[in-house]
Write a protein that holds these residues in place. Sequence first.
Motif, PDB file in Angstrom:
ATOM      1  N   ARG A  51       0.792  -1.219   0.000  1.00  0.00           N
ATOM      2  CA  ARG A  51       0.000   0.000   0.000  1.00  0.00           C
ATOM      3  C   ARG A  51       0.828   1.274   0.000  1.00  0.00           C
ATOM      4  O   ARG A  51       0.638   2.157  -0.810  1.00  0.00           O
ATOM      5  CB  ARG A  51      -0.883   0.080   1.251  1.00  0.00           C
ATOM      6  CG  ARG A  51      -2.293  -0.282   1.077  1.00  0.00           C
ATOM      7  CD  ARG A  51      -2.772  -0.832   2.395  1.00  0.00           C
ATOM      8  NE  ARG A  51      -1.874  -1.910   2.785  1.00  0.00           N
ATOM      9  CZ  ARG A  51      -2.014  -3.155   2.365  1.00  0.00           C
ATOM     10  NH1 ARG A  51      -2.997  -3.481   1.594  1.00  0.00           N
ATOM     11  NH2 ARG A  51      -1.150  -4.091   2.711  1.00  0.00           N
ATOM     12  N   THR A  52       1.748   1.358   0.965  1.00  0.00           N
ATOM     13  CA  THR A  52       2.410   2.649   1.138  1.00  0.00           C
ATOM     14  C   THR A  52       3.193   3.018  -0.111  1.00  0.00           C
ATOM     15  O   THR A  52       3.111   4.134  -0.611  1.00  0.00           O
ATOM     16  CB  THR A  52       3.305   2.628   2.392  1.00  0.00           C
ATOM     17  OG1 THR A  52       2.505   2.191   3.492  1.00  0.00           O
ATOM     18  CG2 THR A  52       3.882   3.992   2.701  1.00  0.00           C
ATOM     19  N   ARG A 101      11.140   4.005   3.469  1.00  0.00           N
ATOM     20  CA  ARG A 101      10.779   3.046   4.533  1.00  0.00           C
ATOM     21  C   ARG A 101      12.018   2.263   4.901  1.00  0.00           C
ATOM     22  O   ARG A 101      12.780   1.834   4.028  1.00  0.00           O
ATOM     23  CB  ARG A 101       9.693   2.094   4.044  1.00  0.00           C
ATOM     24  CG  ARG A 101       9.475   0.938   4.998  1.00  0.00           C
ATOM     25  CD  ARG A 101       8.254   0.142   4.685  1.00  0.00           C
ATOM     26  NE  ARG A 101       7.053   0.898   4.991  1.00  0.00           N
ATOM     27  CZ  ARG A 101       5.830   0.363   5.005  1.00  0.00           C
ATOM     28  NH1 ARG A 101       5.657  -0.901   4.713  1.00  0.00           N
ATOM     29  NH2 ARG A 101       4.784   1.098   5.295  1.00  0.00           N
ATOM     30  N   GLN A 132       0.652   7.070   7.155  1.00  0.00           N
ATOM     31  CA  GLN A 132      -0.519   6.237   7.465  1.00  0.00           C
ATOM     32  C   GLN A 132      -1.460   7.033   8.367  1.00  0.00           C
ATOM     33  O   GLN A 132      -2.675   6.990   8.211  1.00  0.00           O
ATOM     34  CB  GLN A 132      -0.101   4.925   8.135  1.00  0.00           C
ATOM     35  CG  GLN A 132      -1.278   4.018   8.499  1.00  0.00           C
ATOM     36  CD  GLN A 132      -2.098   3.578   7.300  1.00  0.00           C
ATOM     37  OE1 GLN A 132      -1.544   3.152   6.277  1.00  0.00           O
ATOM     38  NE2 GLN A 132      -3.419   3.691   7.375  1.00  0.00           N
ATOM     39  N   THR A 163       1.966   2.418  13.353  1.00  0.00           N
ATOM     40  CA  THR A 163       0.833   3.278  12.974  1.00  0.00           C
ATOM     41  C   THR A 163       0.077   3.743  14.226  1.00  0.00           C
ATOM     42  O   THR A 163      -0.427   4.855  14.284  1.00  0.00           O
ATOM     43  CB  THR A 163      -0.149   2.542  12.032  1.00  0.00           C
ATOM     44  OG1 THR A 163      -0.727   1.439  12.730  1.00  0.00           O
ATOM     45  CG2 THR A 163       0.544   2.009  10.795  1.00  0.00           C
ATOM     46  N   PRO A 263      -4.835  -0.377   9.316  1.00  0.00           N
ATOM     47  CA  PRO A 263      -3.908   0.153   8.308  1.00  0.00           C
ATOM     48  C   PRO A 263      -3.650  -0.828   7.170  1.00  0.00           C
ATOM     49  O   PRO A 263      -3.152  -0.417   6.116  1.00  0.00           O
ATOM     50  CB  PRO A 263      -2.627   0.421   9.111  1.00  0.00           C
ATOM     51  CG  PRO A 263      -2.712  -0.485  10.310  1.00  0.00           C
ATOM     52  CD  PRO A 263      -4.168  -0.632  10.612  1.00  0.00           C
TER      53      PRO A 263
HETATM   54  C1  NCD Z   1       1.410  -0.764   8.248  1.00  0.00           C
HETATM   55  C2  NCD Z   1       2.918  -0.603   8.416  1.00  0.00           C
HETATM   56  O1  NCD Z   1       3.663  -0.805   7.475  1.00  0.00           O
HETATM   57  O2  NCD Z   1       3.286  -0.271   9.544  1.00  0.00           O
HETATM   58  N1  NCD Z   1       1.059  -0.962   6.909  1.00  0.00           N
HETATM   59  C3  NCD Z   1       0.844   0.123   6.107  1.00  0.00           C
HETATM   60  O3  NCD Z   1       1.716   0.904   5.857  1.00  0.00           O
HETATM   61  N2  NCD Z   1      -0.389   0.325   5.688  1.00  0.00           N
HETATM   62  C4  NCD Z   1       0.799  -1.750   9.149  1.00  0.00           C
HETATM   63  C5  NCD Z   1       1.327  -3.143   9.150  1.00  0.00           C
HETATM   64  O4  NCD Z   1       2.261  -3.495   8.419  1.00  0.00           O
HETATM   65  O5  NCD Z   1       0.760  -3.938   9.912  1.00  0.00           O
END
Ligand code: NCD
Length: 305
Positions: A51-52, A101, A132, A163, A263
Amino acid sequence: MKNLIDIMELSTEEIDGLIKTALDIIENPDKYAESCKRKKLATLFFEPSTRTRLSFEAAMYELGGNVIGFSEANSSSASKGESVADTVKVVGCYADIIAMRHPKEGAPLVATRTAGVPVINAGDGGHNHPTQTLADLLTIYREKGGFNNLTIGLCGDLKFGRTVHSLISAMSRYEGIKFVLISPDELKVPRYIITDVLEKKNIPYEEVSSLEKAMPDLDILYMTRVQKERFFNEADYLRLKDSYILTPEKLSNAKKDLSILHPLPRVNEISVAIDSDPRACYFKQVLNGKYMRMALILKLLEVNV
Ligand code: NCD
């Protein structure tokens, strides 16, 4: 030059401004279609993401910009031993803005010192995940009409869930907020968040282990995945991974206007039977994340539309 490493670097007025821009993007996407023409976003993902990373990429494309980057540390010079500081110094020569990241807490902050272009923290270890939180905030705003007077239940892995840490900080600035922190003993919110955020600001909170008992009071239920990759041993993960599974039965005493957020990625925490419940907001949250990332890119690149 501005970066976004911690959600608290944005004032509540700036968050209101990002929400306003995101809502305008939703209404008038064409107006923004060329606003980042000839600009490049670099996505430096040293840790897996769906997603991110794709949301940042989609955001930049929808602003008319381009994207470069890598999606795993193995395909970057990190595998040859290059430091984060050097990698971003190089990437800063190619890109106008960086989303990064990293499994190590603090790595995106280190990156800001050499990048020469704005750096966005797209998740650093078990620490923070400010974009997020922007997705979460737009979702709460659209579902609840504002941020005041909400009882927010956070459930699952509150220790490693970055998150959760960013969301608690962000929501702690509004009026009439109460937190119900629902987790097994081993996965409680880190002490520094309790002392530096909740107790410091006198925000009411409870630490409990039963989701069912907490349910009737909640306006928002934020479910989280147990963060397998941050455990030191597999036995602990296996013991804790299914601590909470939200099923339709468990919603029987929930408010009619509860908003259920997550998330994502989901493993077992929310039964798919909940997906069709009007209170499920987690797929809306995904879309909201893209709009807020668009608004953030415009702000950090100082593009006025
Ligand atoms: C989250 C993360 O990467 O911290 N995911 C995200 O970015 N939507 C939550 C997760 O990985 O559980």
